[in-house]
Motif scaffolding. Structure first.
Motif, PDB file in Angstrom:
ATOM      1  N   VAL A 243      -6.361   5.062   5.830  1.00  0.00           N
ATOM      2  CA  VAL A 243      -6.532   4.886   4.384  1.00  0.00           C
ATOM      3  C   VAL A 243      -7.413   6.004   3.833  1.00  0.00           C
ATOM      4  O   VAL A 243      -7.106   6.600   2.790  1.00  0.00           O
ATOM      5  N   ALA A 244      -8.502   6.319   4.533  1.00  0.00           N
ATOM      6  CA  ALA A 244      -9.401   7.400   4.097  1.00  0.00           C
ATOM      7  C   ALA A 244      -8.640   8.725   4.044  1.00  0.00           C
ATOM      8  O   ALA A 244      -8.797   9.500   3.084  1.00  0.00           O
ATOM      9  N   GLN A 245      -7.817   9.000   5.031  1.00  0.00           N
ATOM     10  CA  GLN A 245      -7.031  10.232   5.060  1.00  0.00           C
ATOM     11  C   GLN A 245      -6.078  10.290   3.866  1.00  0.00           C
ATOM     12  O   GLN A 245      -5.965  11.311   3.190  1.00  0.00           O
ATOM     13  N   HIS A 246      -5.418   9.176   3.604  1.00  0.00           N
ATOM     14  CA  HIS A 246      -4.488   9.113   2.472  1.00  0.00           C
ATOM     15  C   HIS A 246      -5.209   9.372   1.150  1.00  0.00           C
ATOM     16  O   HIS A 246      -4.745  10.163   0.320  1.00  0.00           O
ATOM     17  N   LEU A 247      -6.353   8.718   0.963  1.00  0.00           N
ATOM     18  CA  LEU A 247      -7.110   8.891  -0.275  1.00  0.00           C
ATOM     19  C   LEU A 247      -7.673  10.302  -0.394  1.00  0.00           C
ATOM     20  O   LEU A 247      -7.791  10.825  -1.499  1.00  0.00           O
ATOM     21  N   SER A 248      -7.992  10.927   0.725  1.00  0.00           N
ATOM     22  CA  SER A 248      -8.470  12.318   0.706  1.00  0.00           C
ATOM     23  C   SER A 248      -7.368  13.268   0.262  1.00  0.00           C
ATOM     24  O   SER A 248      -7.620  14.233  -0.462  1.00  0.00           O
ATOM     25  N   GLU A 249      -6.158  12.988   0.678  1.00  0.00           N
ATOM     26  CA  GLU A 249      -5.013  13.836   0.328  1.00  0.00           C
ATOM     27  C   GLU A 249      -4.483  13.555  -1.073  1.00  0.00           C
ATOM     28  O   GLU A 249      -3.961  14.449  -1.732  1.00  0.00           O
ATOM     29  N   LYS A 250      -4.605  12.335  -1.525  1.00  0.00           N
ATOM     30  CA  LYS A 250      -4.083  11.914  -2.834  1.00  0.00           C
ATOM     31  C   LYS A 250      -5.261  11.536  -3.720  1.00  0.00           C
ATOM     32  O   LYS A 250      -5.598  10.361  -3.888  1.00  0.00           O
ATOM     33  N   THR A 251      -5.877  12.530  -4.311  1.00  0.00           N
ATOM     34  CA  THR A 251      -7.116  12.304  -5.065  1.00  0.00           C
ATOM     35  C   THR A 251      -6.907  11.564  -6.377  1.00  0.00           C
ATOM     36  O   THR A 251      -7.881  11.174  -7.017  1.00  0.00           O
ATOM     37  N   ASP A 252      -5.653  11.358  -6.774  1.00  0.00           N
ATOM     38  CA  ASP A 252      -5.375  10.588  -7.988  1.00  0.00           C
ATOM     39  C   ASP A 252      -5.206   9.105  -7.688  1.00  0.00           C
ATOM     40  O   ASP A 252      -4.857   8.328  -8.569  1.00  0.00           O
ATOM     41  N   ARG A 253      -5.485   8.697  -6.460  1.00  0.00           N
ATOM     42  CA  ARG A 253      -5.306   7.306  -6.050  1.00  0.00           C
ATOM     43  C   ARG A 253      -6.648   6.633  -5.782  1.00  0.00           C
ATOM     44  O   ARG A 253      -7.628   7.269  -5.426  1.00  0.00           O
ATOM     45  N   VAL A 254      -6.638   5.315  -5.958  1.00  0.00           N
ATOM     46  CA  VAL A 254      -7.809   4.471  -5.727  1.00  0.00           C
ATOM     47  C   VAL A 254      -7.369   3.296  -4.862  1.00  0.00           C
ATOM     48  O   VAL A 254      -6.173   3.064  -4.682  1.00  0.00           O
ATOM     49  N   VAL A 255      -8.319   2.541  -4.349  1.00  0.00           N
ATOM     50  CA  VAL A 255      -7.990   1.416  -3.476  1.00  0.00           C
ATOM     51  C   VAL A 255      -8.801   0.184  -3.847  1.00  0.00           C
ATOM     52  O   VAL A 255      -9.966   0.289  -4.237  1.00  0.00           O
ATOM     53  N   VAL A 256      -8.151  -0.956  -3.724  1.00  0.00           N
ATOM     54  CA  VAL A 256      -8.841  -2.244  -3.777  1.00  0.00           C
ATOM     55  C   VAL A 256      -8.798  -2.785  -2.353  1.00  0.00           C
ATOM     56  O   VAL A 256      -7.720  -2.946  -1.777  1.00  0.00           O
ATOM     57  N   VAL A 257      -9.967  -3.026  -1.777  1.00  0.00           N
ATOM     58  CA  VAL A 257     -10.062  -3.614  -0.451  1.00  0.00           C
ATOM     59  C   VAL A 257     -10.182  -5.119  -0.644  1.00  0.00           C
ATOM     60  O   VAL A 257     -11.092  -5.593  -1.314  1.00  0.00           O
ATOM     61  N   GLU A 258      -9.230  -5.851  -0.070  1.00  0.00           N
ATOM     62  CA  GLU A 258      -9.173  -7.301  -0.233  1.00  0.00           C
ATOM     63  C   GLU A 258      -9.628  -7.992   1.047  1.00  0.00           C
ATOM     64  O   GLU A 258      -9.085  -7.731   2.120  1.00  0.00           O
ATOM     65  N   GLY A 259     -10.630  -8.869   0.925  1.00  0.00           N
ATOM     66  CA  GLY A 259     -11.136  -9.611   2.076  1.00  0.00           C
ATOM     67  C   GLY A 259     -10.539 -11.000   2.123  1.00  0.00           C
ATOM     68  O   GLY A 259     -10.478 -11.692   1.108  1.00  0.00           O
ATOM     69  N   HIS A 260     -10.101 -11.402   3.316  1.00  0.00           N
ATOM     70  CA  HIS A 260      -9.450 -12.706   3.519  1.00  0.00           C
ATOM     71  C   HIS A 260     -10.060 -13.423   4.718  1.00  0.00           C
ATOM     72  O   HIS A 260     -10.609 -12.788   5.618  1.00  0.00           O
ATOM     73  N   CYS A 261      -9.882 -14.747   4.742  1.00  0.00           N
ATOM     74  CA  CYS A 261     -10.409 -15.589   5.824  1.00  0.00           C
ATOM     75  C   CYS A 261      -9.348 -16.586   6.258  1.00  0.00           C
ATOM     76  O   CYS A 261      -8.361 -16.801   5.557  1.00  0.00           O
ATOM     77  N   ASP A 262      -9.597 -17.235   7.396  1.00  0.00           N
ATOM     78  CA  ASP A 262      -8.723 -18.345   7.763  1.00  0.00           C
ATOM     79  C   ASP A 262      -9.182 -19.596   7.017  1.00  0.00           C
ATOM     80  O   ASP A 262     -10.144 -19.548   6.252  1.00  0.00           O
ATOM     81  N   GLU A 263      -8.516 -20.687   7.236  1.00  0.00           N
ATOM     82  CA  GLU A 263      -8.753 -21.896   6.445  1.00  0.00           C
ATOM     83  C   GLU A 263      -9.999 -22.681   6.826  1.00  0.00           C
ATOM     84  O   GLU A 263     -10.381 -23.614   6.117  1.00  0.00           O
ATOM     85  N   ARG A 264     -10.637 -22.330   7.916  1.00  0.00           N
ATOM     86  CA  ARG A 264     -11.807 -23.077   8.361  1.00  0.00           C
ATOM     87  C   ARG A 264     -13.036 -22.658   7.562  1.00  0.00           C
ATOM     88  O   ARG A 264     -13.168 -21.509   7.182  1.00  0.00           O
ATOM     89  N   GLY A 265     -13.911 -23.583   7.298  1.00  0.00           N
ATOM     90  CA  GLY A 265     -15.111 -23.319   6.507  1.00  0.00           C
ATOM     91  C   GLY A 265     -14.902 -23.737   5.059  1.00  0.00           C
ATOM     92  O   GLY A 265     -13.785 -23.934   4.598  1.00  0.00           O
TER      93      GLY A 265
END
Length: 179
Positions: free
Chosen positions: A94-116
């Motif tokens: 992902v870092a490599q892609h964003l370095s090459e495509k400077t007009d792009r941004v990323v949303v990092v989405e965090g997920h969990c399992d159903e416990r808790g």
């Protein structure tokens, strides 16, 4: 926010949310299993992922979602924010892609399992997204090109109620957008 402050906030949140798992038996958040190879919040550090004053608004509202790339999710252990050594290459792509495509941004989405509890899983999902975000920043991606979201247990990759399903739901995903 400093790491020690995050830990304090999480400790208080756990007291109120009531985590139903024995961390000593299962390995707690940030536990690297004694290997010293995995990346945890204490090793990456950084802020909590807030972009206040840097970028206003959600990338989803400001940019178009890119459909020409699809990155493999980063998987986490049970009740952990540690990025296993074998998963780091996924973030590097992902870092490599964003370095090459400077007009792009990323949303990092965090997920969990159903416990808790819902509250605990939202916090854990956010911390997973933040640790990935901080790794991207250390890889040279500007912080104003990265946002985080936590979905907790609300968007499972697979529906099921055993470890084979849960292991695929404990993840960080990448949504790429173009300016």
């Amino acid at each position: 926010m400093k790491f020690s402050t995050i830990v304090s906030v999480l400790a208080v949140a756990l007291c109120f949310a009531g985590c139903k798992y024995d961390k000593a038996a299962k390995g707690g958040a940030g536990d690297n299993n004694g290997l010293g190879q995995d990346i945890s919040t204490s090793e990456i550090g950084g802020d909590e992922g807030s972009l206040d004053g840097v970028t206003e608004g959600k990338f989803e509202d400001l940019y178009s979602r890119c459909t020409d790339v699809d990155f493999t999710p980063v998987y986490f252990g049970f009740d952990s924010t540690v990025v296993p050594q074998g998963e780091l290459g996924k973030i590097d792509q992902v870092a490599q892609h964003l370095s090459e495509k400077t007009d792009r941004v990323v949303v990092v989405e965090g997920h969990c399992d159903e416990r808790g509890s819902n509250e605990y899983n939202m916090s854990l999902g956010e911390n997973r997204a933040i640790i990935i975000r901080n790794y991207l920043i250390q890889s040279g991606i500007a912080d104003n090109r990265i946002q985080t979201r936590s979905y907790g247990e609300e968007k499972p990759a697979l529906d099921g109620h055993d470890e084979s399903f849960w292991s695929k739901n404990r993840r960080g995903e990448f949504a790429i957008f173009q300016k």
